[in-house]
Design a protein around this motif. Structure first.
Motif, short mmCIF file in Angstrom:
data_model
loop_
_atom_site.label_atom_id
_atom_site.label_comp_id
_atom_site.label_asym_id
_atom_site.label_seq_id
_atom_site.Cartn_x
_atom_site.Cartn_y
_atom_site.Cartn_z
N ALA A 60 35.05 39.11 32.77
CA ALA A 60 34.10 40.18 33.05
C ALA A 60 34.79 41.37 33.72
O ALA A 60 34.45 42.53 33.45
N ILE A 61 35.76 41.10 34.58
CA ILE A 61 36.50 42.18 35.23
C ILE A 61 37.21 43.03 34.18
O ILE A 61 37.21 44.26 34.25
N LEU B 244 40.25 48.49 37.87
CA LEU B 244 40.38 47.04 38.03
C LEU B 244 39.97 46.61 39.43
O LEU B 244 39.31 45.58 39.61
N VAL B 245 40.36 47.40 40.43
CA VAL B 245 39.98 47.08 41.81
C VAL B 245 38.46 47.15 41.95
O VAL B 245 37.82 46.25 42.51
N ALA B 246 37.87 48.23 41.43
CA ALA B 246 36.43 48.40 41.52
C ALA B 246 35.70 47.29 40.76
O ALA B 246 34.70 46.73 41.23
N ALA B 247 36.21 46.96 39.56
CA ALA B 247 35.56 45.93 38.74
C ALA B 247 35.66 44.57 39.42
O ALA B 247 34.70 43.77 39.37
N PHE B 248 36.79 44.27 40.05
CA PHE B 248 36.90 43.00 40.77
C PHE B 248 35.84 42.91 41.86
O PHE B 248 35.18 41.88 42.02
N GLY C 199 30.88 39.53 42.74
CA GLY C 199 29.49 39.31 43.11
C GLY C 199 28.61 38.96 41.93
O GLY C 199 27.98 37.90 41.90
N TRP C 200 28.59 39.84 40.92
CA TRP C 200 27.69 39.63 39.78
C TRP C 200 28.00 38.33 39.05
O TRP C 200 27.09 37.54 38.74
N MET C 201 29.29 38.09 38.74
CA MET C 201 29.65 36.93 37.94
C MET C 201 30.22 35.78 38.79
O MET C 201 30.04 34.62 38.46
N GLY C 202 30.89 36.12 39.88
CA GLY C 202 31.45 35.07 40.72
C GLY C 202 30.41 34.35 41.55
O GLY C 202 30.54 33.16 41.84
N TYR C 203 29.33 35.07 41.91
CA TYR C 203 28.32 34.47 42.78
C TYR C 203 26.97 34.27 42.08
O TYR C 203 26.36 33.21 42.21
N ALA C 204 26.50 35.27 41.35
CA ALA C 204 25.11 35.25 40.88
C ALA C 204 24.90 34.56 39.54
O ALA C 204 23.82 34.01 39.29
#
Length: 262
Positions: free
Chosen positions: A214-215, A133-137, A142-147
């Motif tokens: 997504a996380i 969960l930490v790694a996925a966050f 980045g992938w979904m929160g920003y891009a």
């Protein structure tokens, strides 16, 4: 004005992708020693520690392009439950990865193909989920929160999923080779990974733009595949997973609410 804004968004995402790869280079160099991470399954190489790179890149880009407050906004957006309060969205996010992975293993077993290999103990599921969960966050911020939003605005959900999926997959290539995965396995993994990103974008949309959706998909995928035998070695298993994930992506795209994938 709208086209100019979309073009600027595309340039920002391109710069973000480049920064993610740049931040990954030191970990690839460290992983060249051949060392593996202790206490974790799947023979993860040292280079797997690059997982914070998308989060760091997104925070840098947000602060640089939008000011100091944007970084905090990115973090809040990446943690906000939003559409996951609706049970069907929560269940879809939590169960999609286990369902596809278990279905792939079941189909391979029914076909009579042996699936040997190491697997994790079921008792390790919760500790592994916490780690993943930490790694996925860090990745999904980045992938979904920003891009994802600039790409969706410019090209639609399918294209956004494909673009991020290809970048996401290529970013993992060095660690995969360092982990000793076979070329055939990696080829099918690339297909599965791009298809999974399309699935994740579809679920993200259905949950009202929920990054935690997504996380959840990402973390549960890593967890269940750490527990299943043969995941890191069996080409037929990875090929089956890739086909099932691609089929799911098609189903979600076809059944998407009108206008969602435009």
């Amino acid at each position: 004005m709208a086209s100019e804004s979309r073009s600027a968004g595309g340039r920002r995402v391109g710069a973000f992708f480049g920064l993610v790869f740049l931040l990954g280079v030191p970990f690839w160099v460290a992983g060249a020693s051949g060392g593996k991470l202790p206490l974790l399954p799947m023979d993860l190489p040292v280079a797997a520690l690059m997982f914070p790179s998308p989060l760091v890149a997104a925070l840098i880009m947000a602060r640089w392009r939008e000011g100091p407050g944007a970084a905090g906004g990115l973090l809040r957006r990446s943690l906000a439950p939003r559409g996951l309060r609706e049970p069907r969205n929560l269940l879809a996010s939590l169960l999609t990865s286990p369902a596809v992975s278990l279905a792939a293993s079941g189909l391979v077993a029914l076909a009579g193909a042996p699936v040997p290999g190491e697997h994790g103990a079921l008792a390790a599921a919760l500790p592994l989920l916490a780690v993943y969960l930490v790694a996925a966050f860090c990745e999904e911020a980045g992938w979904m929160g920003y891009a994802v939003e600039p790409l969706r605005a410019r090209r639609g959900a399918l294209a956004a999923g494909l673009v991020i999926g290809v970048v996401w997959a290529l970013w993992h290539l060095v660690p995969l080779f360092q982990a000793g995965r076979s070329p055939a396995w990696i080829a099918w993994w690339l297909v599965a990974t791009v298809a999974l990103r399309v699935v994740m974008v579809c679920l993200y949309e259905r949950a009202g733009g929920s990054v935690p959706s997504a996380i959840a998909v990402h973390a549960t995928l890593n967890t269940v595949q750490s527990l299943l035998p043969g995941y890191t070695t069996q080409v037929v298993l990875m090929a089956t997973q890739a086909v099932l994930t691609a089929l799911l992506a098609v189903v979600l795209l076809v059944t998407a609410p009108r206008g969602a994938t435009a």
